[in-house]
Design an enzyme around this catalytic site. Structure first.
Site, short mmCIF file in Angstrom:
data_model
loop_
_atom_site.label_atom_id
_atom_site.label_comp_id
_atom_site.label_asym_id
_atom_site.label_seq_id
_atom_site.Cartn_x
_atom_site.Cartn_y
_atom_site.Cartn_z
N GLU A 152 -41.27 -76.78 20.05
CA GLU A 152 -41.29 -75.90 21.22
C GLU A 152 -42.65 -75.23 21.45
OE1 GLU A 152 -37.79 -73.41 20.81
OE2 GLU A 152 -36.50 -75.15 20.59
N ASN A 199 -41.46 -81.74 19.21
CA ASN A 199 -40.06 -81.66 19.63
C ASN A 199 -39.87 -80.48 20.58
OD1 ASN A 199 -37.25 -82.50 19.09
ND2 ASN A 199 -37.00 -80.54 18.03
N HIS A 242 -30.65 -80.33 25.19
CA HIS A 242 -29.60 -79.31 25.36
C HIS A 242 -29.29 -79.21 26.85
CE1 HIS A 242 -29.71 -78.07 21.20
NE2 HIS A 242 -31.02 -77.91 21.25
N ASP A 252 -26.58 -81.76 23.09
CA ASP A 252 -25.26 -81.17 23.37
C ASP A 252 -25.19 -80.90 24.88
OD1 ASP A 252 -26.81 -78.78 23.45
OD2 ASP A 252 -25.99 -78.03 21.57
N GLU A 255 -31.36 -83.19 19.53
CA GLU A 255 -30.42 -82.06 19.43
C GLU A 255 -29.42 -82.09 20.59
OE1 GLU A 255 -32.51 -78.30 19.04
OE2 GLU A 255 -34.06 -79.18 17.79
O1 G3I Z 1 -28.90 -65.91 8.20
C1 G3I Z 1 -28.25 -64.88 8.95
C2 G3I Z 1 -27.13 -64.25 8.16
O2 G3I Z 1 -27.69 -63.61 7.04
C3 G3I Z 1 -26.39 -63.26 9.07
O3 G3I Z 1 -25.30 -62.75 8.38
C4 G3I Z 1 -25.89 -63.94 10.33
C5 G3I Z 1 -25.24 -62.95 11.30
O4 G3I Z 1 -25.36 -63.36 12.63
O5 G3I Z 1 -27.02 -64.52 10.99
C6 G3I Z 1 -27.68 -65.50 10.22
O6 G3I Z 1 -28.72 -66.02 10.96
C7 G3I Z 1 -28.37 -66.91 12.00
C8 G3I Z 1 -29.02 -68.25 11.75
O7 G3I Z 1 -28.80 -69.13 12.85
C9 G3I Z 1 -28.50 -68.92 10.48
O8 G3I Z 1 -27.12 -69.14 10.56
C10 G3I Z 1 -28.88 -66.33 13.31
O9 G3I Z 1 -28.18 -65.14 13.62
C11 G3I Z 1 -28.72 -67.33 14.44
O10 G3I Z 1 -29.36 -66.85 15.61
C12 G3I Z 1 -29.35 -68.65 14.05
O11 G3I Z 1 -29.11 -69.56 15.11
C13 G3I Z 1 -29.80 -70.79 15.04
C14 G3I Z 1 -30.82 -70.89 16.17
O12 G3I Z 1 -31.43 -72.17 16.12
C15 G3I Z 1 -31.90 -69.83 16.10
O13 G3I Z 1 -32.68 -69.88 17.25
C16 G3I Z 1 -28.77 -71.90 15.18
O14 G3I Z 1 -27.88 -71.87 14.05
C17 G3I Z 1 -29.49 -73.25 15.25
O15 G3I Z 1 -28.54 -74.25 15.53
C18 G3I Z 1 -30.51 -73.20 16.37
O16 G3I Z 1 -31.16 -74.43 16.46
C19 G3I Z 1 -32.19 -74.55 17.45
C20 G3I Z 1 -33.19 -75.56 16.93
O17 G3I Z 1 -33.65 -75.18 15.66
C21 G3I Z 1 -34.35 -75.74 17.91
N1 G3I Z 1 -33.86 -76.05 19.22
C22 G3I Z 1 -32.86 -75.15 19.78
C23 G3I Z 1 -31.68 -75.04 18.82
C24 G3I Z 1 -30.61 -74.16 19.42
O18 G3I Z 1 -31.05 -72.83 19.53
#
Ligand code: G3I
Length: 361
Positions: free
Chosen positions: A174, A215, A251, A282, A280
């Protein structure tokens, strides 16, 4: 009954042990097993998405995330249907270098071990991204020389750790804004646009075999953002920088329309001499999901798959997890969801069948 964990055991080890227990309960191996005891890979199991894609010399995969490793039914499908996986979070900087110079590969190793046990390819995601960076990095003040050294060390330690185990790296994720200008990330602001070429060179030094990707999202069709990548990759190739792939995240949302020129866009990148991957995919919708919306979604998934099949250098497709149970969408887009080919109860939706049909199943 699983034995209670000793309290002195670190959380990461407890999680690994727990997931191993769940995997065993599901008849799966969380860690590498001998060839005889390994379950059949999806790519060798007739009629799976993995096997159907392999017949076209492509992979069909799903992202996954460590908290899901306690769900036996989920793991059973992940290991048996898909020929490739991508860790959704485990390889990001906050997870792999939580303190400066302190590397933790526990979560990522768990995903890679699962993939190995199921003979799945792994995409490495991601080395440099403006999001999910550790606080020590974002809250620090760095000179250009210091930041370059930090980046080089991070990239090379991570790439070396997974050397031989990942087929691709999303080296930079990004990097551009929607209008095709550079995103003002910490890396860009401190180092200028040259950080991208440097990152690719450092990654290549650490692993000559993994294909190195840029990416992004909203680059499915031809437009200012994908044009920026086209121009950049052309220049990087001309300069001899080891860029080898363009990752189209994919996405999509039903309300914004299908990118009709996705095949044409993939083809123009192929013309630059790089491969393309759908990294990715969806397709979300405004909830509630209706039969009509699910039917449109199914057509879109099939059309996306057909675009990749039509482009020789499109090497594979990864959906951003396979079930609505674990999709990232509802937490980021309230009121939207149902984006994946399996529902929250892991039942296949119309999209699953349309993908299968598009792959020739
Ligand atoms: O690790 C913390 C945990 O300690 C806490 O308890 C919990 C409470 O909400 O949050 C956890 O962190 C989360 C993290 O994923 C790990 O699970 C974050 O809140 C959450 O925002 C984060 O989301 C990820 C997101 O990227 C962040 O921008 C998604 O799982 C992940 O699927 C998503 O993937 C991205 C790609 O990397 C890049 N392209 C877009 C895609 C979708 O956003």
């Amino acid at each position: 009954m699983p034995r209670p964990m000793p309290l002195s055991m670190p959380v990461s080890r407890i999680l690994t042990a727990l997931s191993a227990t769940v995997c065993l309960a599901a008849g799966l191996a969380a860690a590498p097993a001998s060839a005889e005891s390994r379950p059949a890979s999806a790519e060798s199991r007739p009629g799976t998405l993995g096997e159907l894609a392999r017949k076209h010399h492509k992979y069909f995969g799903s992202a996954t995330d460590n908290p899901e490793f306690t769900d036996a039914a989920y793991l059973l499908r992940l290991g048996s249907e898909f020929g490739q996986t991508t860790p959704g979070n485990a390889m990001k900087w906050y997870a792999t270098e939580p303190a400066r110079g302190v590397f933790d590969f526990t979560a990522a190793d768990q995903v890679v071990a699962f993939a190995k046990a199921h003979r799945q390819k792994v995409r490495g995601h991601t080395l440099l991204w403006h999001n999910q960076l550790p606080a020590w990095l974002t809250e620090g003040t760095w000179s250009a020389a210091e930041l370059r050294a930090i980046l080089k060390n991070h990239i090379q330690k991570v790439v070396r750790h997974f050397k031989g185990q990942v087929i691709h790296w999303d080296v930079v994720n990004e990097a551009f804004n929607e209008d095709g200008t550079y995103r003002e990330s910490l890396f860009y602001k401190t180092l200028g646009p040259g950080y991208i070429a440097d990152a690719l060179r450092w990654a290549h030094e650490a692993d000559h075999h993994a294909k190195l990707y840029l990416n992004d999202y909203n680059v499915d069709g031809i437009g200012p953002k994908s044009d920026a990548y086209y121009t950049l990759i052309k220049q990087l190739k001309a300069d001899g920088v080891p860029v080898e792939g363009f990752g189209i995240q994919g996405h999509l949302a039903l309300q914004y329309g299908f990118p009709a020129d996705v095949q044409q866009n993939m083809q123009r990148f192929a013309g630059l001499g790089v491969e393309v991957a759908v990294t990715e995919l969806d397709i979300r919708m405004t909830l509630p999901a209706t039969a009509e919306k699910l039917a449109t979604q199914a057509t879109w998934y099939a059309d996306y798959v057909k675009a990749c099949l039509a482009v020789k250098k499109c090497v594979g497709i990864t959906i951003w997890d396979y079930t609505d149970k674990y999709s990232w969408i509802p937490s980021v887009f309230p009121g939207e969801g149902a984006a994946l080919p399996y529902d929250e109860n892991l039942r296949p939706k119309p999209a699953y069948y349309s993908i299968k049909e598009a792959l020739g199943g």
